[in-house]
Design an enzyme around this catalytic site. Structure first.
Site, mmCIF file in Angstrom:
data_model
loop_
_atom_site.group_PDB
_atom_site.id
_atom_site.type_symbol
_atom_site.label_atom_id
_atom_site.label_comp_id
_atom_site.label_asym_id
_atom_site.label_seq_id
_atom_site.Cartn_x
_atom_site.Cartn_y
_atom_site.Cartn_z
ATOM 1 N N HIS A 25 -4.929 1.160 7.178
ATOM 2 C CA HIS A 25 -5.642 0.075 7.867
ATOM 3 C C HIS A 25 -4.652 -0.596 8.812
ATOM 4 C CE1 HIS A 25 -3.578 -2.022 4.622
ATOM 5 N NE2 HIS A 25 -3.664 -3.121 5.342
ATOM 6 N N GLU A 81 0.940 -1.425 11.773
ATOM 7 C CA GLU A 81 1.646 -2.694 11.520
ATOM 8 C C GLU A 81 3.154 -2.510 11.731
ATOM 9 O OE1 GLU A 81 0.406 -3.803 7.546
ATOM 10 O OE2 GLU A 81 -1.700 -3.779 8.135
ATOM 11 N N GLU A 132 0.818 -1.215 0.000
ATOM 12 C CA GLU A 132 0.000 0.000 0.000
ATOM 13 C C GLU A 132 0.851 1.265 0.000
ATOM 14 O OE1 GLU A 132 -0.386 -2.627 1.854
ATOM 15 O OE2 GLU A 132 -2.496 -3.258 1.932
HETATM 16 ZN ZN LIG Z 1 -0.602 -4.697 2.434
#
Ligand SMILES: [Zn+2]
Length: 291
Positions: free
Chosen positions: A142, A160, A35
């Protein structure tokens, strides 16, 4: 079968005599998401069915190669690339710099995007990373699955990149470099303090102002080289045990299912809590509690 696999894995290093002459003997782990790759702005860009997916997986591979080049220039003699997005089968193996080895697909273990990292590495690099769920002016933000609205450890909400840095810290390995959009860079700097970053694009609402891939690659190559040439600057990211995960999810079904995981506790309407002295245990629970 095993012997053949070892021979194949050793081959890239036999094919790179200049690489073998490097002085630093550094072992580097590169986790690559999609992303945060240059130009990516829409889920179609990072989905196998999207019309432009093949173009962006090529750019993802080139961006990884830029990091590998920088690592080799700083003295890396062993590089492991972990494909960390979606299917974990995005990076084009034949176009990846042969001085690196590639980890594809999901193992089923708790390290997920960090599968393969251990105490034998000197440094970790993140490429193509993105900001956590709910971040303004961030591209495709996200956390893990789309079902997670917040992930925190010991009261610190993190993307993350945060929990993956804790996995590296579990093995006493510092994260020294991260590339992604501007929001990702700010979040990583906020968590880790001293870390080299390159923002390859900047969110404008859900749009992006992006660098040309060639410019990104040059900045990544130089940034990785600079970081790895000054390894003493960086500390492994660690928090004190016990590690308490507070997980906020989007649906009642997910929270209800997750509440049955052994040791998990429902602590809010759509909130679960899990605690352990072993961080990998927490990551295993996280994998089981969310969808
Ligand atoms: Zn990803």
């Amino acid at each position: 079968m095993k012997r053949i696999a070892i021979a194949l894995l050793a081959l890239p290093f036999l094919c790179a005599p200049a690489f073998a002459q490097s002085q630093g003997n550094l072992k580097v782990f590169i986790s690559v998401d999609m992303e945060g790759i240059t130009g990516v702005v829409n889920w179609e860009d990072v989905s196998r069915t999207g019309k432009d997916y093949d173009r962006f997986r090529r750019i993802m591979t080139d961006e990884t190669n830029a990091a590998i080049e920088g690592a080799v220039a700083a003295g890396a003699t062993e590089i492991v690339v972990r494909d960390s997005h979606g299917s974990a089968r995005n990076i084009l193996p034949d176009l990846l710099d042969p001085r690196a080895r590639l980890i594809r697909d999901w193992s089923g273990g708790p390290k997920v995007m960090m599968e393969g990292v251990d105490e034998s590495f000197d440094a970790v690099i993140f490429i193509g990373y993105h900001a956590k769920a709910g971040t303004p002016d961030a591209l495709l933000e996200h956390t893990s699955s789309g079902d997670v609205t917040d992930f925190s450890i010991n009261g610190i909400s993190m993307p993350e990149a945060g929990y993956n840095s804790l996995i590296a810290g579990y093995y006493d390995v510092p994260v020294v470099f991260a590339a992604g959009d501007k929001a990702l860079c700010e979040q990583v700097e906020g968590l880790l303090g001293d870390v080299e970053t390159v923002a390859v694009k900047e969110g404008i609402g859900a749009a992006a102002l992006t660098l040309h891939p060639e410019v990104s690659h040059e900045r990544i190559r130089l940034g990785v080289q600079r970081a790895l040439s000054n390894l003493d600057r960086f500390e492994p990211f660690k928090l004190d045990a016990p590690y308490t995960l507070v997980l906020k999810l989007k649906t009642e079904e997910s929270v209800y299912r997750g509440s049955f995981f052994p040791g998990a506790e429902r602590t809010g309407d759509w909130e679960l809590r899990y605690s352990s002295d072993d961080f990998l245990d927490v990551m295993y629970a996280f994998g089981a509690m969310r969808r």
